[in-house]
Design an enzyme around this catalytic site. Structure first.
Site, PDB file in Angstrom:
ATOM      1  N   HIS A 105      79.944 -29.863  57.274  1.00 22.62           N
ATOM      2  CA  HIS A 105      78.725 -30.558  57.727  1.00 22.62           C
ATOM      3  C   HIS A 105      78.914 -31.195  59.109  1.00 22.62           C
ATOM      4  CE1 HIS A 105      80.537 -34.034  55.161  1.00 22.62           C
ATOM      5  NE2 HIS A 105      80.917 -34.180  56.405  1.00 22.62           N
ATOM      6  N   HIS A 112      78.856 -41.419  56.319  1.00 18.19           N
ATOM      7  CA  HIS A 112      79.772 -41.756  57.417  1.00 18.19           C
ATOM      8  C   HIS A 112      79.323 -43.024  58.137  1.00 18.19           C
ATOM      9  CE1 HIS A 112      79.746 -37.374  56.776  1.00 18.19           C
ATOM     10  NE2 HIS A 112      80.967 -37.315  57.253  1.00 18.19           N
ATOM     11  N   HIS A 148      90.593 -31.069  58.816  1.00 14.32           N
ATOM     12  CA  HIS A 148      90.358 -31.667  60.127  1.00 14.32           C
ATOM     13  C   HIS A 148      90.813 -33.111  60.143  1.00 14.32           C
ATOM     14  CE1 HIS A 148      86.625 -32.828  58.019  1.00 14.32           C
ATOM     15  NE2 HIS A 148      86.193 -33.538  59.029  1.00 14.32           N
ATOM     16  N   GLU A 198      87.560 -34.753  52.527  1.00 12.45           N
ATOM     17  CA  GLU A 198      86.210 -34.424  52.047  1.00 12.45           C
ATOM     18  C   GLU A 198      86.219 -33.278  51.037  1.00 12.45           C
ATOM     19  OE1 GLU A 198      83.705 -35.674  56.056  1.00 12.45           O
ATOM     20  OE2 GLU A 198      84.396 -33.627  55.832  1.00 12.45           O
TER      21      GLU A 198
END
Lengths: 280, 114
Positions: free
Chosen positions: A12, A59, A193, A240
């Site tokens: 996303h 976030h 990441h 995530e």
């Protein structure tokens, strides 16, 4: 009765939202990434889900560190995308399914998942970009959504096992819902990441490929993994992947992988896409 | 809880970091709103004082050094909203933290897919 037709996963990354806004789909950097979605959209056209349950992480839009839930479920008639501060264009609101939300909340709390419930909820790129990728015309559709938010901001994060079990409860709750609804479960974020620290830019292709293989019919592999180990292998924000595991928990035992795509890099991230068909 | 081996170049945003960084993160959370971003730009010192940043946090904001902001308790998701005010994206932030040029940082990302 409601039925779970399958599960989807997608990264996303905010840059995707900018690329959609600018129409960059066919540029060399983006072509292979966006090229993964049409087969998934065709599958969605075939199965015509009524409901998308979106398992994602906030976030810092709806939640701040003053009140950071581990798990939160939306129960609003509509969910709003809002300014996140760094220039991503905001997009149209998403329709809710409050009666189904409350059914899910009651079932999850009965299973001892003590949730935060939200009758008003803003949804950030973690929710909005997957909606845009799977249903570019979502605003014109009857598709309704249930947001399930998992904390990946403030450690301690819930363990892979806890998230998988949350998904199992979620799956049982949906399949016990009396209305004839077709439901697709979406786990967003990942894959490897890391944005912060001297290890920024960390990507682990080997680990990601293993995740995409084992999540199909060997998700138990991840159940004893700690968050610390997940961060070591997938990067700080690669944690995530717990959203993907919660999605997988909601599916039945045997699932079939219909489509996958994997691209390095999209922005700072290894982008993964999966379309899993649920066993009948 | 068993003590876990640290991961090089990675700070877990845990309770200790949350305590240290609360004022800084709260200020950065405010940058979700355009009016707050404008108010910050109009008078950075007054805006930082209003949120009660300590001297270390204020200096790290003035210097725009991400590793110092992290050391001062900043959380990357909130710091991204601060960086966004100056048009800095995650590749700029990544390059700065790793001491690379933005081009070299992008090449490193591409190389991870080879």
């Amino acid at each position: 009765m409601a039925r779970i037709v399958g599960g989807l996963t997608t990264s996303h990354i905010p840059a995707i939202g900018n690329a959609i806004a600018k129409g960059s789909h066919d540029e060399p950097y983006w072509k292979s990434f966006f090229g993964g979605y049409p087969p998934v959209r065709e599958w969605l056209e075939d199965v015509q889900p009524d409901i998308a349950v979106m398992i994602y992480n906030d976030h810092g839009l709806n939640f701040f560190l003053d009140k950071q839930p581990t798990f939160a479920v939306g129960a609003a008639p509509e969910y709003y995308n809002q300014d996140e501060g760094w220039g991503l264009p905001t997009i149209a609101p998403f329709k809710g399914a409050p009666e189904l939300s409350w059914h899910i909340i009651e079932a999850l709390v009965a299973d001892e998942f003590d949730l935060v419930t939200c009758q008003e909820m803003n949804v950030d790129h973690g929710f909005a970009i997957p909606m845009q990728l799977f249903w570019p015309d979502y605003a014109e559709r009857d598709l309704r959504t249930v947001p399930v938010m998992i904390n990946t901001v403030q450690h301690p994060l819930p363990s892979p096992k806890r998230c998988y079990n949350l998904g199992r409860s979620l799956g049982r709750a949906i399949e016990a819902y009396p209305e004839d609804l077709k439901v697709v479960i979406i786990g967003t974020g990942g894959l490897s990441h890391q944005l912060d620290g001297e290890r920024a830019g960390f990507i682990n292709k080997e680990f990601d490929e293993m995740c995409m293989e084992k999540i199909v019919n060997e998700p138990e592999y991840f159940l004893d993994m700690s968050i610390h180990e997940l961060v070591r292998q997938a990067g700080a924000q690669g944690a995530e992947f717990i959203n993907w595991l919660a999605m997988r928990g909601a599916l039945n035992g045997n699932v079939k992988s219909l489509h996958t795509n994997y691209n390095i890099p999209i922005s700072n991230t290894a982008a993964g896409l999966m379309c899993l068909e649920n066993a009948a | 809880m068993t003590e876990q081996e640290p991961i090089d170049g990675t700070v877990m945003f845990d309770g200790a970091q949350a305590i240290k960084g609360y004022a800084l993160n709260k200020m950065c959370y405010s940058f979700n709103e355009a009016a707050s971003r404008e108010a910050f730009l109009a008078d950075e010192e007054a805006y930082m004082s209003r949120y009660g940043l300590n001297d270390e946090q204020k200096q790290a904001i003035r210097d725009k050094v991400v590793l110092n902001l992290l050391a001062a308790g900043g959380n990357i998701y909130y710091l991204a909203k601060f960086a966004g005010i100056f048009g800095l994206g995650v590749q700029d932030v990544g390059a700065q933290q790793t001491g690379m040029s933005v081009e070299a940082f992008k090449e490193k990302l591409v190389a991870a897919g080879a």
